[in-house]
Motif scaffolding. Sequence first.
Motif, short mmCIF file in Angstrom:
data_model
loop_
_atom_site.label_atom_id
_atom_site.label_comp_id
_atom_site.label_asym_id
_atom_site.label_seq_id
_atom_site.Cartn_x
_atom_site.Cartn_y
_atom_site.Cartn_z
N ILE B 212 0.82 -1.21 0.00
CA ILE B 212 0.00 0.00 0.00
C ILE B 212 0.86 1.26 0.00
CG2 ILE B 212 -1.93 -1.14 1.13
CD1 ILE B 212 -1.15 0.43 3.65
N GLU B 215 0.87 2.62 -3.48
CA GLU B 215 -0.38 3.11 -4.08
C GLU B 215 -0.31 4.63 -4.17
OE1 GLU B 215 -3.10 1.47 -5.02
OE2 GLU B 215 -2.47 -0.54 -4.46
N PRO B 216 -1.01 5.20 -5.15
CA PRO B 216 -1.09 6.67 -5.17
C PRO B 216 -2.04 7.17 -4.09
CG PRO B 216 -2.34 5.72 -6.99
CD PRO B 216 -1.67 4.58 -6.30
N TRP B 217 -1.58 8.05 -3.27
CA TRP B 217 -2.39 8.61 -2.19
C TRP B 217 -2.63 10.09 -2.46
CZ3 TRP B 217 -3.94 5.87 2.27
CH2 TRP B 217 -3.45 4.55 2.36
N PHE B 231 4.89 7.12 -2.09
CA PHE B 231 6.01 6.96 -1.17
C PHE B 231 7.24 6.49 -1.96
CE2 PHE B 231 2.31 6.20 1.59
CZ PHE B 231 2.55 7.20 2.52
#
Lengths: 314, 302
Positions: B212, B215-217, B231
Amino acid sequence: MEPGAFELNTSVSNLRHLRASDLGPYDAVYLGNIYCRRYEGNPLERPTELREAIRLVRAEGRRAYLTTYATPRNDTLPVLRAALAVAVAEGAAAVEVHSLGLVKLVRDEFPELPIHVGNFTNVYTSAGVEVLEGFGVARITPASELPLDEIDAIGRAGGIPLELVVHGKLPLGVSEFCVLLDYERTWGVPCPELCQREVFLRKEAWGLKSVGKGILSGRDVCLLEHLPRLVAAGHRHFRVEAVSESPEYRRAVGATYREALVRALAGDGWLEARWWETLAAHSRLGLANGFAFGRSGMDYVGTEAPSTTEWRAR
Amino acid sequence: MATLLAPAGSPEAIHAALEAGADAVYVGLKGWSRGGARGELDRDELARAVRQAAERGAELQLALNTIPKPRERAALLAEIPGLTALGIRTLIVNDVGVLATLRRRFPELSLTASIGCGAQTVADVAFFREIGADAIVLPGTVGPAEAAECAAVGGITVEVMLHMVEEFVLLGKCAMPSYVHLKPTAMPGGLPDVMRQTGSMKRGGVGACFRICQEPWELSTADGHRAAQLFPSRQLSRLGDVPGYLAAGVGVLKLQGRSLPPEQLEPLVARYRRAIDAARAAARLPAFPEPVLPPSWTVVGR
């Protein structure tokens, strides 16, 4: 510990926040920021400010604990030795460590200072507790991922008291990089102010809080309605994790839990509606149970807390 | 003299690693390995692997690096006599309690504290020496100078993971996957009622940490700032620092990647073999066809 007695403690990152905080609800305070050496006024880097902070806490009749970095490197050790020396000289009641090496370092070099082992040390098993007992450890916060049934079993098997985070954003990860530094220019907010903004990471229903080098749960872990279960299992040391929170959060949440713990220890598990209102007012993304019940850390198990749907509407 | 310790997740990968010049190979045992099901051997494969390595004069090390729940612990310890009977002499473990227990009950074994133990300092090295570890694995983010300080502690072999994925959150300091998703699955290896958590790296997921962190946040602040956030994560290779680590007194140069297929593992191990041999001969680092490691060599699905 006397029958009916317990300890409620919290965490404060620097002297400025400490001065602004009402320590009334608490018995003890962890001083220092475990994530970053550049955190504003981190007393781990500033012996003079650490000395003043310990004196301030003790003057209020509370126990002062020193905490230490979650991921120390060789070049950090001299800095921590200096902080430990101040802690001993000023009568700090204990030091919290997050690495096994620091357990040995403190035992060998600062034997007068009781050792609390923090959650990032990764104590997962009663066998791990046994090892640390041999190093004279006084208290352990088990790894964040452990469910309560395993924590209870470790507590029963081991001779070391356990400390549990009963409320606050659960520490989930530590990095050697700061994700926020890239935004200094575009946001016009410099370090070390950057990580003191409320910064959340969102993806669909997931939410995390970023403190630069640290990742915390977005939702506040809340064990309020499970306090009778915790005290029945013999736990007596509780923390409101507030390292990234405001003084008002620290005061309000701490007061709620102190009142609830006194009741729970008296055998009264009644939950006041105003308690939920207070916790709701201080939680941006809602409540969760962390890993207490062996489910995803974002879940909430229980019936009393306002639902996630209600939170989303806020 | 420092040795090259290569990963392998299948009999074919063991063969590839040995052909490429590994001095030792580490593998996982089905059900007890943090690497997950894709990179684990069953007992028959393990027995053949021990013989396969011995024929090449190499050692086969075994990663038992999940952290067993209380009811699983006895089952793990019950495995050990069978493993030593196969010829296994070195175990890689991830929990300080398991390590200490194994030290007491099986003094003949060589025990390595896994990279997941989170050791990074001279103090950590001294701690693991005191509880009886024979070796400790440092991440490749610890450079030659720091590694030299750690090696100087003495009385314990210092290993460095020279090829690895450096993720945003440090190994051994991450509970993010299980915060988002915790899905117990059946534990392979004949423990019918025991489940293991897929989201927990420490507890030994089946290779799915969900990544995770990659993943794009959406990053947002209460005062209105917004940004897309990934990240940082990168493939870390300390190939150019091999001479420095050897001079530092590092005893084992280790590579991550039990999930790598043989066709990727072989050139990776060969490259480090050549670098070590060149350093020992005080020769220049050999020129490789590609100036950097191919992205496909990123260690996936740990």
